[in-house]
Design an enzyme around this catalytic site. Structure first.
Site, PDB file in Angstrom:
ATOM      1  N   ASP A 306     109.456  26.616  -1.014  1.00  0.00           N
ATOM      2  CA  ASP A 306     108.807  27.414   0.600  1.00  0.00           C
ATOM      3  C   ASP A 306     110.321  27.376   0.900  1.00  0.00           C
ATOM      4  O   ASP A 306     111.442  26.872   0.657  1.00  0.00           O
ATOM      5  CB  ASP A 306     108.006  26.725   0.869  1.00  0.00           C
ATOM      6  CG  ASP A 306     107.517  27.478   1.380  1.00  0.00           C
ATOM      7  OD1 ASP A 306     106.089  27.626   2.549  1.00  0.00           O
ATOM      8  OD2 ASP A 306     107.875  28.583   2.530  1.00  0.00           O
ATOM      9  N   GLU A 504     102.311  31.215  11.195  1.00  0.00           N
ATOM     10  CA  GLU A 504     102.578  29.396  10.758  1.00  0.00           C
ATOM     11  C   GLU A 504     102.609  29.074  12.171  1.00  0.00           C
ATOM     12  O   GLU A 504     101.856  28.521  12.836  1.00  0.00           O
ATOM     13  CB  GLU A 504     104.974  29.818  10.407  1.00  0.00           C
ATOM     14  CG  GLU A 504     104.191  30.427   8.950  1.00  0.00           C
ATOM     15  CD  GLU A 504     105.430  30.515   7.997  1.00  0.00           C
ATOM     16  OE1 GLU A 504     105.887  30.883   7.791  1.00  0.00           O
ATOM     17  OE2 GLU A 504     106.229  29.168   7.992  1.00  0.00           O
TER      18      GLU A 504
HETATM   19  C1  GLC Z   1     107.065  30.841   5.175  1.00  0.00           C
HETATM   20  C2  GLC Z   1     105.537  30.831   4.026  1.00  0.00           C
HETATM   21  C3  GLC Z   1     105.601  30.917   2.560  1.00  0.00           C
HETATM   22  C4  GLC Z   1     106.317  32.404   2.682  1.00  0.00           C
HETATM   23  C5  GLC Z   1     107.817  31.642   2.400  1.00  0.00           C
HETATM   24  C6  GLC Z   1     108.564  33.454   2.537  1.00  0.00           C
HETATM   25  O1  GLC Z   1     108.172  29.877   5.257  1.00  0.00           O
HETATM   26  O2  GLC Z   1     105.569  28.810   4.088  1.00  0.00           O
HETATM   27  O3  GLC Z   1     104.022  31.507   2.944  1.00  0.00           O
HETATM   28  O4  GLC Z   1     105.413  32.806   1.671  1.00  0.00           O
HETATM   29  O5  GLC Z   1     108.613  31.437   3.643  1.00  0.00           O
HETATM   30  O6  GLC Z   1     108.449  34.037   3.497  1.00  0.00           O
END
Ligand code: GLC
Length: 616
Positions: A306, A504
């Protein structure tokens, strides 16, 4: 080795032997001129093997590196031999249109395919409820609503529509579905979960089939991502990126089944989760990534980290050589850096050269990544197939979304038959901050990372639009956000309340799940008028409304319906008899969190609850 795999392996070996000896299957001249990996008729495993034999260590490390589009121009991406470029939430080209996206992606591909080996990039974006970064996309209900709809066949269709709209913009990799099992509704990503027990995510993981289609190379297919592995929905207190303090048995029982299902659906990639499991960050956990996911589940695609996820392994800002080698050795194949990509490349190169990361791990990661790129057809068709752009945000696509909105509505209370609303000869007062706000009804991950309030931030229909257009002869519809003007002359009041957008950790609500002051004041004002009161909650989770419930006659949970808010009105008017059922236990009080089916607590509305209209 299963028979089919053995036959493929034999075929590949025979093919390679014949071709390399120049004795068959392709004219000797072209065979010599065209490298084997560029031969679309060769088995993918043979193409991967041939290409890797031509790659330098830097070529291979580049493939394991993903940067954000704002960090690398096409030229910089090609120079670094980057394997992938992503758009983080809200990272959009100008103009933010399908054409603008295709031009952007194609510029990266032109640069990438102009290098020596010409390895195309794969472009990734969060297609979590449609191709939601792009203005004009069809924006579907977030997963919490799809869980309530309990219609996997429709969800598969949603995957196909989402993929069609993403592929039309050059995005061949979607960071979806989230298969998290949210156990504490205070978590800011509860709405990204299909439900509080694994069966909801397992059933709806079929969205992967819709996204990936019959073949990843189909022009309307994109590669899906099962995320976030593993335990993101189980953190203590519902703290985003927190610590999931549960036994291995509970991890296997609650959080693993959706990923097993995703692998069975052939998911092409898996994204690792930010959370820790019993104090150890998932991004550094070899048991989880290599032993459990790649070993026990036989996941054959590639694992992506991530955003800055490897930085969290040691709990300090930034990433170190130790974190890079721990993450890669744990089984992460591609690292979403997203900005310091050159530092990452230099660090990983050094970690290979000093023996901390074996070449076998680098080769395994490249084999996985390149296999998917060949399967996606990127070597043959690196540029966007723009023929699908005519269907982007089309009425047909929006009809799928409106059906999903209808099916996701959950009727929780209907005293005195206040619902469905009469279409004719009625006088309806509509109020609330979420009645006429496209941004609020779409929620987070819409145009921007966090989403935003705004009556018309994206095209579509608000809930009020639906109430107005559904009104029949002799019916008057009045709207006032604050409820000013309500009086006893109205037959019914509809208050659309709830949450404003978030994503988030910014959506974590450790302090409770109650309505905000504006909503509480509104309900008080409407109740004082004596007019029958219908409340529609637009939210990313169940809300604490026990105190207000006695004064509410009709209650509908609308979740985050997306761009087609008229689907909510379809249920309010009875054009669709509600079939939605709660995929989350609705608490009597925030103090009950976490509250889940089977835990013995007395809910306000239990898991699986939902009413329908009695047909007279
Ligand atoms: C974010 C999320 C993830 C996402 C990634 C790219 O922090 O946790 O779900 O796909 O970054 O945007």
């Amino acid at each position: 080795m299963p028979l089919l795999r053995a036959k493929r392996s034999l075929r590949a070996t025979v093919f390679a032997t014949l071709l390399l000896s120049g004795t068959a299957l392709a004219p000797a001249a072209s065979a010599a001129a065209t490298p084997l990996y560029k031969n679309p008729h060769a088995p993918v495993s043979v193409r991967v093997q041939d290409l890797m034999a031509r790659m330098t260590l830097d070529d291979k490390i580049g493939q394991m590196t993903e940067a954000e589009r704002q960090a690398a121009t096409p030229a910089q991406s090609a120079t670094a031999r980057l394997g992938s470029i992503l758009s983080g939430g809200g990272s959009t080209p100008t103009p933010n249109t399908p054409q603008g996206w295709a031009d952007m992606v194609d510029a990266y591909q032109r640069a990438a395919t102009s290098t020596g080996l010409g390895i195309p990039i794969v472009y990734g974006a969060d297609t979590v409820h449609g191709h939601n970064n792009v203005y004009g996309a069809t924006v579907f209900p977030h997963n919490i609503g799809l869980g309530a709809a309990n219609d996997p066949r429709l969800v598969e269709k949603i995957g196909a529509v989402t993929a069609s709209e993403a592929a039309a913009t050059g995005v061949k990799w979607g960071f979806a579905p989230c298969l998290c099992v949210a156990r504490d509704d205070r978590w800011g990503r509860t709405y990204e979960s299909f439900g509080e027990i694994p069966r909801n995510a397992v059933a709806n993981s079929v969205i992967i089939e819709g996204m990936q289609g019959r073949s990843l190379a189909d022009r309307t297919s994109i590669m899906a991502t099962a995320k976030h592995f593993i335990g993101d929905g189980g953190t203590t207190g519902g703290v985003d990126q927190g610590d999931t303090q549960i036994s291995l048995e509970e991890l296997r029982r609650i959080h693993l089944p959706p990923f097993r299902a995703a692998v069975e659906h052939g998911v092409g990639s898996v994204m690792i989760s930010f959370n820790s499991w019993n104090g150890v960050k998932d991004h550094g956990n070899k048991f989880l990534i290599t032993d459990l996911l790649k070993g026990e589940l036989h996941f054959g695609g590639y694992v992506i980290s991530d955003w800055d996820g490897i930085n969290q392994i040691d709990g300090q800002p930034g990433f170190t050589a130790a974190e890079v080698s721990q993450a890669v050795n744990a089984g992460i194949d591609m690292v979403m850096v997203p900005y310091d990509y050159q530092k990452f490349i230099d660090t990983l190169r050094a970690e290979v050269q000093n023996g901390h990361v074996p070449m076998s791990r680098i080769d395994d990661a490249n084999r996985r990544i390149l296999t998917k790129k060949f399967q996606l057809g990127l070597f043959e068709h690196p540029y966007t197939d723009r023929s699908q752009q005519k269907d982007f945000g089309s009425a047909a696509h929006r009809a799928v979304a409106r059906q999903a909105v209808r099916e996701s509505q959950v009727l929780l209370k209907n005293s005195h038959g206040v619902l469905p609303l009469a279409k004719k000869d009625n006088k309806i007062f509509v109020a609330g901050k979420n009645a006429n706000d496209m941004g609020n009804q779409a929620g987070g991950w819409t145009l921007t990372w966090q989403g935003q309030s705004g009556e018309r931030v994206i095209p579509g229909t608000t809930i009020l639009d639906g109430i107005r257009s559904g009104a029949g002869k002799g019916t008057e519809v009045t709207y006032d956000r604050a409820g000013d003007g309500i009086d006893a002359s109205y037959e019914v009041a509809v208050a659309v309340v709830g949450e404003t957008p978030y994503a988030e950790g910014q959506g974590d609500r450790p302090g409770g799940l109650g309505l905000d002051a504006e909503d509480v004041a509104l309900l008080g004002k409407l109740k004082a008028s004596g007019v029958p009161l219908v409340v529609v909650t637009v939210s990313g989770r169940p809300l604490d409304i026990a105190a207000e419930l006695p004064s509410i006659d009709g209650l509908v949970a609308a979740w985050l319906p997306g761009s087609e808010g008229a689907g909510v009105a379809d249920v309010l008017y009875g054009d669709y008899n509600p079939t939605g059922r709660l995929s989350f236990t609705w608490p009597r009080s925030s103090a009950q969190e976490p509250i889940n089916v089977g835990d013995g607590q007395q809910a306000l509305f239990p898991y699986g609850y939902g009413l329908s209209y009695r047909r007279h």
